[in-house]
Design an enzyme around this catalytic site. Sequence first.
Site, short mmCIF file in Angstrom:
data_model
loop_
_atom_site.label_atom_id
_atom_site.label_comp_id
_atom_site.label_asym_id
_atom_site.label_seq_id
_atom_site.Cartn_x
_atom_site.Cartn_y
_atom_site.Cartn_z
N CYS A 227 39.01 50.70 43.07
CA CYS A 227 38.42 51.53 44.08
C CYS A 227 37.24 51.81 43.36
O CYS A 227 36.50 52.16 43.74
CB CYS A 227 39.46 53.13 44.71
SG CYS A 227 40.22 53.66 42.65
N GLU B 71 42.37 60.34 47.36
CA GLU B 71 41.46 59.80 45.98
C GLU B 71 40.72 58.14 47.38
O GLU B 71 42.16 57.25 48.05
CB GLU B 71 42.23 59.32 44.91
CG GLU B 71 42.32 60.51 44.01
CD GLU B 71 41.21 60.89 43.59
OE1 GLU B 71 40.75 59.69 43.49
OE2 GLU B 71 41.30 61.69 42.51
P1 NAP Z 1 45.04 51.71 52.86
O1 NAP Z 1 45.08 51.06 54.05
O2 NAP Z 1 44.60 52.90 52.87
O3 NAP Z 1 46.90 51.80 52.55
C1 NAP Z 1 46.94 53.09 51.47
C2 NAP Z 1 49.25 53.47 51.67
O4 NAP Z 1 48.34 54.14 53.00
C3 NAP Z 1 49.67 52.43 52.04
O5 NAP Z 1 50.72 53.09 51.66
C4 NAP Z 1 49.92 52.40 53.20
O6 NAP Z 1 51.15 51.50 53.78
C5 NAP Z 1 49.94 53.81 53.60
N1 NAP Z 1 49.08 54.03 54.88
C6 NAP Z 1 48.68 53.36 55.76
N2 NAP Z 1 48.50 53.71 56.81
C7 NAP Z 1 48.50 55.30 57.07
C8 NAP Z 1 49.03 56.25 58.31
N3 NAP Z 1 48.92 55.94 59.26
N4 NAP Z 1 49.90 56.72 57.56
C9 NAP Z 1 50.12 57.22 56.19
N5 NAP Z 1 50.60 55.92 55.76
C10 NAP Z 1 49.07 55.18 55.77
O7 NAP Z 1 44.90 51.82 51.77
P2 NAP Z 1 44.66 50.11 51.28
O8 NAP Z 1 44.27 48.54 51.77
O9 NAP Z 1 45.98 49.90 50.26
O10 NAP Z 1 44.11 50.51 49.16
C11 NAP Z 1 42.63 49.83 49.34
C12 NAP Z 1 41.86 51.02 49.20
O11 NAP Z 1 42.08 52.07 48.46
C13 NAP Z 1 40.40 51.38 48.95
O12 NAP Z 1 39.91 51.67 49.84
C14 NAP Z 1 40.44 51.48 47.46
O13 NAP Z 1 39.04 52.08 47.42
C15 NAP Z 1 41.78 52.76 48.02
N6 NAP Z 1 41.14 52.90 45.83
C16 NAP Z 1 41.07 54.17 45.91
C17 NAP Z 1 41.88 54.77 44.66
C18 NAP Z 1 40.87 55.92 44.08
O14 NAP Z 1 40.78 56.88 43.14
N7 NAP Z 1 39.80 56.72 45.09
C19 NAP Z 1 42.49 53.64 44.00
C20 NAP Z 1 42.39 52.70 44.38
C21 NAP Z 1 42.87 52.37 45.82
P3 NAP Z 1 51.39 50.65 54.11
O15 NAP Z 1 51.14 49.28 53.00
O16 NAP Z 1 53.20 50.69 54.26
O17 NAP Z 1 50.82 50.08 55.63
#
Ligand code: NAP
Length: 481
Positions: free
Chosen positions: A286, A252
């Site tokens: 999102c 997602e």
């Molecule tokens: P993110 O940076 O991708 O982080 C999401 C999760 O992934 C966190 O638990 C983060 O951990 C982890 N993570 C980051 N780098 C990683 C890696 N290299 N390997 C494994 N895990 C890793 O996203 P965000 O900034 O928190 O969230 C915003 C994004 O999520 C936006 O683009 C939004 O559109 C999207 N989103 C999508 C949905 C949907 O249902 N489509 C819903 C909500 C949000 P840490 O925090 O510990 O770094």
Amino acid sequence: MLDQQLKNLLRHTDITFQAPSFDAIEVKDAATGVSLAWVKKHDRADVEAAIVRAEHAQALFKQQSALQRADLMMAWYQLILKHQQDLAQILTAEQGKPLSEANGEIKYAASFIRWFAEQARRIDGDVITPVQSQQRLLVLKQAIGVTAAITPWNFPAAMITRKIAPALAAGCSMLIKPAEQTPLSAYALEVLAMQAGLPRDVMITLSGDSVDVGQTLCESPIVRKLSFTGSTEVGRILMQQCAPTIKKLSLELGGNAPLIVFDDANIEQAVKGIMNSKYRNSGQTCVCANRIYIQDGVYDAVSQRVIEEVAKLKMGDGRLADVTQGPLIDEDAIIKVQSHIEDAIDQGAKLAIGGKRLAPDNTFFEPTVLTHVTQSMRVAREETFGPLAALFRFKTEDEVIQMANATEFGLAAYLFSQNTARQWRVGEALEYGMVGINTGLISNEASSFGGIKQSGLGREGSQYGIEDYLELKYMCIDLSE
Ligand code: NAP
């Protein structure tokens, strides 16, 4: 600061409320920056050991009847509702959203558990009409096994239950890596799951370094499925890391939602839709409207009404009664919103309201409206993930469909029109996994949530959400003696 009642809900061996001697992550209050707690920073060895525990737990759990699993899930659902206020307090403290929104998220999070508890009894297979008369052909659906979830900070409770509820209903166990800023909601849910009687280790929360924990989960051959919600960028990394073990994946990912207001829309309904879709969670969802396309004939009227409504929003600590806008999650979020505003203004957009951060020592950002936004600006291509409403002008239906689809993302889209034929025509032409028509709020447990193109793979919630946690097994029985 968390009071004693909230600390009781966080009684977990991974959490401490005083600076610990072990390697830990500090969790801070999103509005004040005060320390709330420390959570254990699990290393690779911890994660590997947890995977083995989850494997043992799943071997027993899958043998329970669907009804037993459903009953345990319903007990968990009831406990979450009983502690709704406390869970909302924890969520607001670590994430910052207003308490009313946090309460809504807890209810929404619980709804997935109830929905999938109900679905647990309906994981039916098929009997296939045989090709040869002496054969009987069957398709069974079986739990995929040990699963993992990596979740974001913007919905710290709901993004977890939307994944673990179908996993448990199917008879899987799940290891959960919550976002660094918001692990407390995950632990509180786990504490309640154990109180509800769910077997130990069918749910294991693993706070820690995202790269270490993520890589260990992805590389493990024991983990058969990974469900991730977060950015498209990280989704791509996880997909690569899961390739060697051919892991089933649900992604997602990011969005860049268009919201289209046609001349024949009910203007007040459209304004309400814009406000709901854009400013919930301070623009950090999102499915937030990122590009608001307004047709020529109503552009001025709709813009004016949006600006009036934005002027009524109130920023502040989410625990205060009339606050509607909490802080942004971190400094990077502030920089992104600022850069989108600067880039748009440099290219001719007009700042109608807002436009700056509240103070350099916090992460509050004024709800902002830009008019005269065009397709060449960064905000047209990238998800802002903040409280910026970018208002574009368009002339024809064909033109706006083309503009709306001109992105690699395909999560959510919205349109406002009173014309039924147009609702169908445009709804079908939009290249998105979800389309809201005359509403800015589309998420619920019964609907299939998910995107197309680079917004992801798979669906969560709904009758389809459990499929990713099941394997199909075909059985061919030959009856000849
Ligand atoms: P993110 O940076 O991708 O982080 C999401 C999760 O992934 C966190 O638990 C983060 O951990 C982890 N993570 C980051 N780098 C990683 C890696 N290299 N390997 C494994 N895990 C890793 O996203 P965000 O900034 O928190 O969230 C915003 C994004 O999520 C936006 O683009 C939004 O559109 C999207 N989103 C999508 C949905 C949907 O249902 N489509 C819903 C909500 C949000 P840490 O925090 O510990 O770094």
